[in-house]
Design an enzyme around this catalytic site. Structure first.
Site, mmCIF file in Angstrom:
data_model
loop_
_atom_site.group_PDB
_atom_site.id
_atom_site.type_symbol
_atom_site.label_atom_id
_atom_site.label_comp_id
_atom_site.label_asym_id
_atom_site.label_seq_id
_atom_site.Cartn_x
_atom_site.Cartn_y
_atom_site.Cartn_z
ATOM 1 N N ASP A 151 33.758 35.986 63.081
ATOM 2 C CA ASP A 151 34.087 37.105 63.961
ATOM 3 C C ASP A 151 35.052 36.657 65.054
ATOM 4 O O ASP A 151 35.485 37.471 65.866
ATOM 5 C CB ASP A 151 32.809 37.621 64.631
ATOM 6 C CG ASP A 151 32.262 36.608 65.628
ATOM 7 O OD1 ASP A 151 31.911 35.494 65.190
ATOM 8 O OD2 ASP A 151 32.209 36.903 66.839
ATOM 9 N N ASP A 202 29.976 27.759 63.682
ATOM 10 C CA ASP A 202 30.160 27.689 65.131
ATOM 11 C C ASP A 202 31.636 27.447 65.433
ATOM 12 O O ASP A 202 32.217 26.469 64.959
ATOM 13 C CB ASP A 202 29.312 26.548 65.695
ATOM 14 C CG ASP A 202 29.205 26.589 67.215
ATOM 15 O OD1 ASP A 202 30.170 27.044 67.873
ATOM 16 O OD2 ASP A 202 28.162 26.185 67.745
ATOM 17 N N GLU A 225 23.710 16.900 57.179
ATOM 18 C CA GLU A 225 25.025 17.186 57.733
ATOM 19 C C GLU A 225 25.971 17.349 56.543
ATOM 20 O O GLU A 225 26.031 16.509 55.655
ATOM 21 C CB GLU A 225 25.463 16.039 58.640
ATOM 22 C CG GLU A 225 26.668 16.369 59.517
ATOM 23 C CD GLU A 225 27.975 16.242 58.778
ATOM 24 O OE1 GLU A 225 28.874 17.072 59.018
ATOM 25 O OE2 GLU A 225 28.106 15.316 57.956
ATOM 26 N N LYS A 238 35.838 25.676 73.007
ATOM 27 C CA LYS A 238 36.485 24.815 73.995
ATOM 28 C C LYS A 238 37.233 23.669 73.303
ATOM 29 O O LYS A 238 36.726 23.070 72.359
ATOM 30 C CB LYS A 238 35.450 24.265 74.970
ATOM 31 C CG LYS A 238 34.799 25.352 75.830
ATOM 32 C CD LYS A 238 33.814 24.761 76.816
ATOM 33 C CE LYS A 238 33.200 25.869 77.681
ATOM 34 N NZ LYS A 238 32.219 25.335 78.658
ATOM 35 N N GLU A 298 26.593 27.019 49.993
ATOM 36 C CA GLU A 298 26.869 27.610 51.305
ATOM 37 C C GLU A 298 26.589 26.549 52.362
ATOM 38 O O GLU A 298 25.468 26.044 52.465
ATOM 39 C CB GLU A 298 25.999 28.835 51.583
ATOM 40 C CG GLU A 298 26.350 29.477 52.929
ATOM 41 C CD GLU A 298 25.357 30.521 53.416
ATOM 42 O OE1 GLU A 298 25.758 31.387 54.216
ATOM 43 O OE2 GLU A 298 24.174 30.463 53.008
ATOM 44 N N GLU A 357 22.104 22.977 55.542
ATOM 45 C CA GLU A 357 21.816 23.299 56.946
ATOM 46 C C GLU A 357 21.321 22.040 57.652
ATOM 47 O O GLU A 357 20.384 21.393 57.181
ATOM 48 C CB GLU A 357 20.767 24.404 57.029
ATOM 49 C CG GLU A 357 20.316 24.756 58.432
ATOM 50 C CD GLU A 357 21.459 25.102 59.379
ATOM 51 O OE1 GLU A 357 21.536 24.465 60.458
ATOM 52 O OE2 GLU A 357 22.269 25.983 59.046
#
Length: 228
Positions: free
Chosen positions: A167, A131, A108, A135, A56, A81
């Protein structure tokens, strides 16, 4: 019981290097570690066996992957993570839950994968609520892009899947476009190429948060397709 603040690296920051210890795999960004040699996932410093491996990326505080590891002891799980605060929370929970089939990589994701993860060794990949960087000027920070998908294609076993959940409607469309553009993946979901997660998929902090706000959760699943 271990606490997140108990996690200490065994060297000063200026001497940082890749290291595996105590169920943590640390790969410092943009730092070469000539003395580090990846031992293989079957090594005792990682899992010590050849059970199927699932990764994950963007694990956050780890609630989704911790539950998966608990419920599926015959699988191995790697949580990736890049935030130290989040990674050490996962590390503490791994020890408190006494999980031997979960390791957290504080790294990373693309760099870790390019440097150390072998070809065709992963049985499944998950990315839950990355994330969206909505923009346009921040688009380069989105994890779903062609270089990342190329690495995912490389490390997945034949016909294994990568699943992403978001979402964010616009990011969902962007992810679908990136997968279809790659040509090495085949959607397991018919057009429009997403569905709501099934009850047994598992939950996370962000899923519960977004559901409470009435948002639609979109799951995408693409299988590695070496014939395309």
């Amino acid at each position: 019981m271990p606490k997140p603040q108990d996690l200490k690296l065994p060297f000063a920051f200026e001497k940082r290097q890749a290291i595996i210890f105590d169920r943590l795999w640390y790969v410092p960004a943009k730092v070469d570690s000539p003395n580090f040699s990846f031992p293989g996932f079957g090594d005792s410093t990682l899992f010590g066996n050849d059970q199927p491996l699932f990764i994950e990326y963007c694990s956050g505080n780890g609630s989704w992957i911790l539950e998966k590891a608990k419920l599926n002891p015959t699988n191995n799980y790697l949580a990736v993570e890049m935030s130290f605060e989040r990674a050490r929370k996962i590390w503490a929970k791994i020890h408190n839950m006494k999980l031997t089939n979960l390791v957290v990589a504080w790294a990373e994701g693309l760099e870790l994968t390019q440097k150390y993860i072998p070809h065709s060794c992963v049985s499944g990949i998950y990315i839950n609520f990355p994330d969206p960087w909505p923009k346009r000027r921040h688009a380069k920070y989105r994890i779903i892009n062609q270089p990342f998908l190329q690495e995912m294609h490389r490390i997945l076993k034949p016909e294994s899947c990568i699943t992403t959940v978001t979402d964010h409607e616009d990011y969902s469309k962007i992810m679908i476009k990136e997968f279809i553009s790659h040509k090495g993946f085949q959607s397991l979901i018919e057009a429009p190429y997403f569905e709501e997660p099934k009850p047994d998929y598992g939950s996370s902090f962000f899923e519960e948060l977004f559901k409470s706000k009435g948002k639609t959760i979109r799951l995408h699943s693409f299988a590695k397709d070496d014939q395309k």
